[in-house]
Design a protein around this motif. Structure first.
Motif, mmCIF file in Angstrom:
data_model
loop_
_atom_site.group_PDB
_atom_site.id
_atom_site.type_symbol
_atom_site.label_atom_id
_atom_site.label_comp_id
_atom_site.label_asym_id
_atom_site.label_seq_id
_atom_site.Cartn_x
_atom_site.Cartn_y
_atom_site.Cartn_z
ATOM 1 N N SER A 339 123.521 49.406 14.487
ATOM 2 C CA SER A 339 122.409 48.918 13.655
ATOM 3 C C SER A 339 121.820 49.653 13.323
ATOM 4 O O SER A 339 120.934 49.432 12.729
ATOM 5 C CB SER A 339 122.370 47.212 15.101
ATOM 6 N N LEU A 340 121.782 50.821 13.491
ATOM 7 C CA LEU A 340 120.546 52.175 12.867
ATOM 8 C C LEU A 340 120.412 52.011 11.312
ATOM 9 O O LEU A 340 119.225 51.428 11.337
ATOM 10 C CB LEU A 340 120.565 53.379 13.521
ATOM 11 N N PRO A 341 121.750 51.973 10.976
ATOM 12 C CA PRO A 341 120.454 51.721 9.298
ATOM 13 C C PRO A 341 120.153 50.402 9.290
ATOM 14 O O PRO A 341 118.997 49.978 7.976
ATOM 15 C CB PRO A 341 122.227 51.840 8.841
ATOM 16 N N GLU A 342 120.791 49.332 9.632
ATOM 17 C CA GLU A 342 120.231 48.036 9.198
ATOM 18 C C GLU A 342 118.553 48.163 9.669
ATOM 19 O O GLU A 342 117.661 47.683 8.803
ATOM 20 C CB GLU A 342 120.789 47.326 9.983
ATOM 21 N N VAL A 343 118.096 48.331 10.927
ATOM 22 C CA VAL A 343 117.051 48.603 11.714
ATOM 23 C C VAL A 343 116.131 49.152 11.103
ATOM 24 O O VAL A 343 115.088 49.662 10.132
ATOM 25 C CB VAL A 343 116.854 49.209 12.859
ATOM 26 N N GLU A 344 116.290 50.652 10.111
ATOM 27 C CA GLU A 344 115.755 51.880 9.235
ATOM 28 C C GLU A 344 115.134 51.035 8.759
ATOM 29 O O GLU A 344 114.461 51.345 7.656
ATOM 30 C CB GLU A 344 117.059 52.402 9.292
ATOM 31 N N ALA A 345 116.278 50.179 7.587
ATOM 32 C CA ALA A 345 116.233 49.816 6.665
ATOM 33 C C ALA A 345 114.750 48.506 6.097
ATOM 34 O O ALA A 345 113.957 48.387 6.175
ATOM 35 C CB ALA A 345 117.356 49.336 5.483
ATOM 36 N N ALA A 346 115.117 47.762 7.652
ATOM 37 C CA ALA A 346 114.118 46.685 7.606
ATOM 38 C C ALA A 346 112.522 47.363 7.683
ATOM 39 O O ALA A 346 111.673 46.670 7.520
ATOM 40 C CB ALA A 346 114.761 46.145 8.714
ATOM 41 N N LEU A 347 112.784 48.841 8.337
ATOM 42 C CA LEU A 347 110.902 49.194 8.614
ATOM 43 C C LEU A 347 111.471 49.484 7.623
ATOM 44 O O LEU A 347 109.778 50.132 7.280
ATOM 45 C CB LEU A 347 111.068 50.013 9.822
ATOM 46 N N GLY A 348 111.983 50.614 6.939
ATOM 47 C CA GLY A 348 111.508 50.600 5.517
ATOM 48 C C GLY A 348 110.725 50.165 4.151
ATOM 49 O O GLY A 348 109.874 50.490 3.302
ATOM 50 N N ALA A 349 110.860 48.262 4.686
ATOM 51 C CA ALA A 349 110.401 47.866 4.067
ATOM 52 C C ALA A 349 108.818 48.435 3.905
ATOM 53 O O ALA A 349 108.209 47.530 2.719
ATOM 54 C CB ALA A 349 110.639 46.308 3.900
ATOM 55 N N ARG A 350 108.640 47.787 5.525
ATOM 56 C CA ARG A 350 107.137 48.077 5.403
ATOM 57 C C ARG A 350 106.141 49.281 5.446
ATOM 58 O O ARG A 350 105.315 49.200 4.362
ATOM 59 C CB ARG A 350 106.798 48.315 6.955
ATOM 60 N N ARG A 351 107.412 49.921 5.036
ATOM 61 C CA ARG A 351 106.573 51.503 4.539
ATOM 62 C C ARG A 351 106.250 51.610 2.662
ATOM 63 O O ARG A 351 105.685 52.243 2.483
ATOM 64 C CB ARG A 351 107.843 52.864 4.626
ATOM 65 N N GLU A 352 107.376 51.035 2.110
ATOM 66 C CA GLU A 352 106.761 50.418 0.823
ATOM 67 C C GLU A 352 105.847 50.446 0.206
ATOM 68 O O GLU A 352 105.018 49.860 -0.414
ATOM 69 C CB GLU A 352 108.510 50.192 -0.038
ATOM 70 N N HIS A 353 105.422 49.568 1.206
ATOM 71 C CA HIS A 353 103.735 49.250 0.342
ATOM 72 C C HIS A 353 102.457 50.368 0.810
ATOM 73 O O HIS A 353 102.432 50.481 2.070
ATOM 74 C CB HIS A 353 103.339 47.737 1.100
ATOM 75 N N PRO A 354 101.565 50.638 -0.312
ATOM 76 C CA PRO A 354 100.559 51.527 -0.561
ATOM 77 C C PRO A 354 99.447 50.324 0.229
ATOM 78 O O PRO A 354 98.673 51.755 0.643
ATOM 79 C CB PRO A 354 100.778 52.203 -1.058
ATOM 80 N N ALA A 355 99.681 49.466 0.268
ATOM 81 C CA ALA A 355 98.109 48.611 0.610
ATOM 82 C C ALA A 355 97.844 49.034 2.253
ATOM 83 O O ALA A 355 97.323 48.409 3.061
ATOM 84 C CB ALA A 355 98.113 47.215 0.679
ATOM 85 N N VAL A 356 99.133 48.793 3.440
ATOM 86 C CA VAL A 356 99.120 49.466 4.290
ATOM 87 C C VAL A 356 99.229 51.037 4.769
ATOM 88 O O VAL A 356 100.079 52.065 4.142
ATOM 89 C CB VAL A 356 100.844 48.783 5.057
#
Length: 363
Positions: A339-356
């Motif tokens: 499940s590592l690729p799926e978990v990394e992709a989910a957390l990657g959604a958080r990294r895509e937002h420069p406001a954070v």
């Protein structure tokens, strides 16, 4: 590692080991005025002994109160005195004691009745063990000091855990209560998340709607996490995984066990939530507990992955490090390596937002 799939590691920063307190209640809670700002009247003017005689803390229900005067026992006086002039209440509840001392996920606290107040800027929590010679106490937790909160349940009882920073150390408050009152505690958590979790991210194109997220995770997990979501909160990404069974040094070759319980990771417009099952004692065994951890974006400091396989199937550890100033603490979530690729992709959604604010990231 402690019981369950979520482990709190007190490392990094300057916190060291969490100082032992009575269920996390500091003897001098910060932010609470030592003297009432107004002359008390009514219930606030009555002696503590008289108020304690009115309630033994063993009522049969958790209930919401509109005003501190509606609370039972000493809690009316304690919360009423702690609130400052003009401090608005977002939510207030009374909870009788749960007679047990703990449960799954390493969660525990002495039996006590509680009042939990959520204002615009802090938690105010009153506790009474109803033991002669042991006075009631109260803790004030500003939202700006909270690292994360935990909410969950197992069969007949449930819990609320608030982990926060005070005086350069990580501390926690744990409230155990009857599971029939879980909807009231969920409302208190929503009131806190609405006031304290800034919505720094906006829903992105291609993000799954909530119905699609719920189809991916277990029904019991959904029942635990969905009531904590605030109005208009939207998902950004999700990952889910089944329980992983196998052999390791702990269980032995002739006794396979659960080495990573079923769980899910949800990234929403208001933060990161992890939800997981209590590991069953044996393969196919009954499991009662579910625990949800809600982490606001502004406390995240680092995300790391580590291979935790000892023997048998691959197990990966996800560590979310949260902090306030130089003080940090970590949440560890175990999941199957596939499940590592799926978990990394989910957390990657958080990294895509420069406001954070960008966080450290390593594998």
């Amino acid at each position: 590692m402690g019981q369950g799939h979520i482990h709190h590691a007190r490392d990094g920063g300057s916190n060291g080991v969490v100082p032992p307190t009575a269920a996390g209640f500091a003897p001098r809670p910060g932010g609470v005025p030592s003297k009432p700002s107004e002359q008390p009247s009514g219930v606030l003017a009555r002696p503590e002994a008289e108020l304690r005689r009115e309630s033994n803390g063993r009522e049969s229900w958790v209930f919401r109160a509109a005003d501190p005067s509606e609370l039972l026992g000493v809690h009316a006086e304690q919360v009423g005195r702690a609130l400052q002039p003009g401090e608005a209440l977002r939510f207030l509840l009374y909870s009788p004691m749960w007679e047990g001392h703990g449960g799954p996920f390493g969660i525990g606290a002495p039996p006590a009745s509680h009042a939990v107040a959520v204002t615009e800027r802090r938690f105010v929590i009153s506790r009474d063990t109803h033991i002669d010679g042991e006075p009631p106490d109260l803790v004030s937790i500003p939202f700006s000091t909270v690292l994360w909160i935990e909410s969950g349940g197992a069969a007949m009882f449930a819990w609320l855990v608030i982990r926060y920073v005070e005086a350069g150390a990580v501390r926690s408050v744990t409230v155990l209560y009857r599971a029939l009152g879980q909807h009231h505690f969920a409302a208190a958590v929503r009131a806190y998340r609405w006031a304290a979790f800034p919505e720094l991210c906006h829903s992105r194109t291609g993000a799954p709607p909530w119905p699609a997220v719920w189809r991916r995770i277990g029904e019991r997990q959904r029942e635990d996490v969905e009531p904590l979501l605030v109005e208009a909160e939207q998902p950004l990404a999700a990952a889910a995984w089944p329980a992983l069974a196998g052999w390791n040094r702990k269980h032995g070759l002739n006794n396979p066990g659960c080495i990573a319980p079923a769980g899910a990771l949800l990234v929403s417009t208001r933060g990161v939530l992890t939800v997981g099952d209590e590991p069953p004692t044996r393969i196919g065994g009954i499991k009662f507990g579910v625990n949800t951890v809600a982490v606001p974006f502004d406390t995240l400091r680092a995300v790391t992955f580590k291979d935790k396989t000892t023997s048998g199937p691959c197990v990966v550890s996800l560590r979310l490090r949260a902090g306030r100033d130089a003080v940090t603490s970590s949440i560890e979530v175990l999941f199957p390596g596939e499940s590592l690729p799926e978990v990394e992709a989910a957390l990657g959604a958080r990294r895509e937002h420069p406001a954070v604010r960008e966080i450290a990231w390593s594998s």
